[in-house]
Design a protein around this motif. Sequence first.
Motif, short mmCIF file in Angstrom:
data_model
loop_
_atom_site.label_atom_id
_atom_site.label_comp_id
_atom_site.label_asym_id
_atom_site.label_seq_id
_atom_site.Cartn_x
_atom_site.Cartn_y
_atom_site.Cartn_z
N SER A 72 0.82 -1.20 0.00
CA SER A 72 0.00 0.00 0.00
C SER A 72 0.86 1.26 0.00
O SER A 72 1.93 1.30 0.62
CB SER A 72 -0.91 0.02 1.23
N PHE A 73 0.38 2.29 -0.69
CA PHE A 73 1.12 3.56 -0.69
C PHE A 73 0.79 4.38 0.55
O PHE A 73 1.41 5.42 0.79
CB PHE A 73 0.82 4.36 -1.96
N LEU A 74 -0.18 3.94 1.37
CA LEU A 74 -0.55 4.66 2.58
C LEU A 74 0.48 4.41 3.68
O LEU A 74 1.10 3.35 3.73
CB LEU A 74 -1.93 4.22 3.06
N PRO A 75 0.68 5.37 4.58
CA PRO A 75 1.68 5.21 5.64
C PRO A 75 1.28 4.10 6.61
O PRO A 75 0.09 3.89 6.86
CB PRO A 75 1.68 6.58 6.34
N PRO A 76 2.24 3.38 7.18
CA PRO A 76 1.94 2.27 8.10
C PRO A 76 1.63 2.77 9.51
O PRO A 76 2.37 2.50 10.47
CB PRO A 76 3.22 1.44 8.06
N VAL A 77 0.53 3.50 9.65
CA VAL A 77 0.13 4.01 10.97
C VAL A 77 -0.13 2.82 11.89
O VAL A 77 -0.93 1.93 11.57
CB VAL A 77 -1.13 4.89 10.86
N PRO A 78 0.51 2.74 13.07
CA PRO A 78 0.40 1.55 13.91
C PRO A 78 -0.91 1.45 14.69
O PRO A 78 -1.20 0.40 15.25
CB PRO A 78 1.59 1.70 14.86
N LEU A 79 -1.69 2.51 14.77
CA LEU A 79 -2.96 2.45 15.51
C LEU A 79 -3.91 1.48 14.81
O LEU A 79 -4.12 1.59 13.59
CB LEU A 79 -3.58 3.84 15.62
N PRO A 80 -4.53 0.55 15.53
CA PRO A 80 -5.21 -0.57 14.87
C PRO A 80 -6.59 -0.27 14.29
O PRO A 80 -7.02 -0.94 13.36
CB PRO A 80 -5.31 -1.61 15.98
N ARG A 81 -7.31 0.69 14.87
CA ARG A 81 -8.68 0.93 14.39
C ARG A 81 -8.69 2.05 13.35
O ARG A 81 -8.13 3.12 13.57
CB ARG A 81 -9.61 1.26 15.54
N ARG A 82 -9.37 1.80 12.24
CA ARG A 82 -9.38 2.74 11.12
C ARG A 82 -10.82 3.05 10.74
O ARG A 82 -11.67 2.15 10.69
CB ARG A 82 -8.64 2.13 9.93
N MET A 83 -11.13 4.33 10.46
CA MET A 83 -12.48 4.73 10.09
C MET A 83 -12.42 5.79 9.00
O MET A 83 -11.58 6.69 9.04
CB MET A 83 -13.23 5.29 11.31
N TRP A 84 -13.29 5.68 8.02
CA TRP A 84 -13.47 6.70 7.00
C TRP A 84 -14.27 7.83 7.64
O TRP A 84 -15.45 7.71 7.86
CB TRP A 84 -14.22 6.09 5.83
#
Length: 284
Positions: A72-84
């Motif tokens: 993925s070209f997105l940064p590897p943010v370590p925080l586990p929960r992701r929301m649009w």
Amino acid sequence: MSEWAAWLGREEVREDRIGTAAVTRWCATLDRPTAADGTVPQGYHWCLGLPDAATADLGEDGHPRRDPTSSSFLPPVPLPRRMWASSKVEFLHPLRIGETVKRRSRVKAITPKQGGSGPLVFLEVEHETTSEDRVAVREVQSIVYRAAAPEGAPAAPPPGPELKGLDGWSATRTLTPSEPLLFRFSALTFNSHRIHYDLPYATAEEGYRGLVVHGPLIATLLLDLAQRAFGEQPLSRFSFRAMSPAICGDALHLALREGEAGLELMALASDGRQVMAATATRRS
């Protein structure tokens, strides 16, 4: 901020083709007919140029793994929960069945913050969808990353009293998002986030009361409400912001009205809690 500086400006380009069968399935999911002129409904661009990580490359939550070795070209943010969290969309030209499209995505901003529940990272991504050598849809998407839910955190409480009405809104619709609706939308958008189909994961791991209705599905339903009110391709601009989760099996109330600065749209949960706020401009 310096730890993410290398990802700013990163781009990804994907090509896709708008097929008759795929558009027919999108319209069937929304309980609406396909357009007679071959244009596709506004919001269908969320089905195009999608990430296609291999199943083996998915993380625990069903999203592609976020680590430096990911494709993925997105940064590897370590925080586990992701929301649009939100999007600002410009509909510049209608997309049509049979067209080949190109989607160019670029990391625009990465902003760490401290919220009441812990650390947050906000990621802004610009998407530009072109067809026939012209820009058809331009969007700035905001994604928020959050820390894991505290261990043993209880699921969200049950809803309160049923909402009685939507006085003062010119167009309204009430529906109850079902498991088949969530499943179909996940399939159309190649979204394998487990909060939308894995009930034990959604409740025990992420602390929701049930399966979570996709934010872009709610936005799509608001776009569909505008289409039902004004006809095909009704909007030139559309912005939405997620306010709180909508839960599968609970009634969802959609509403639209003309405001001083354009259209106001919203989605409410069955207890009157605001799920999504949106604004739009009608095409002149």
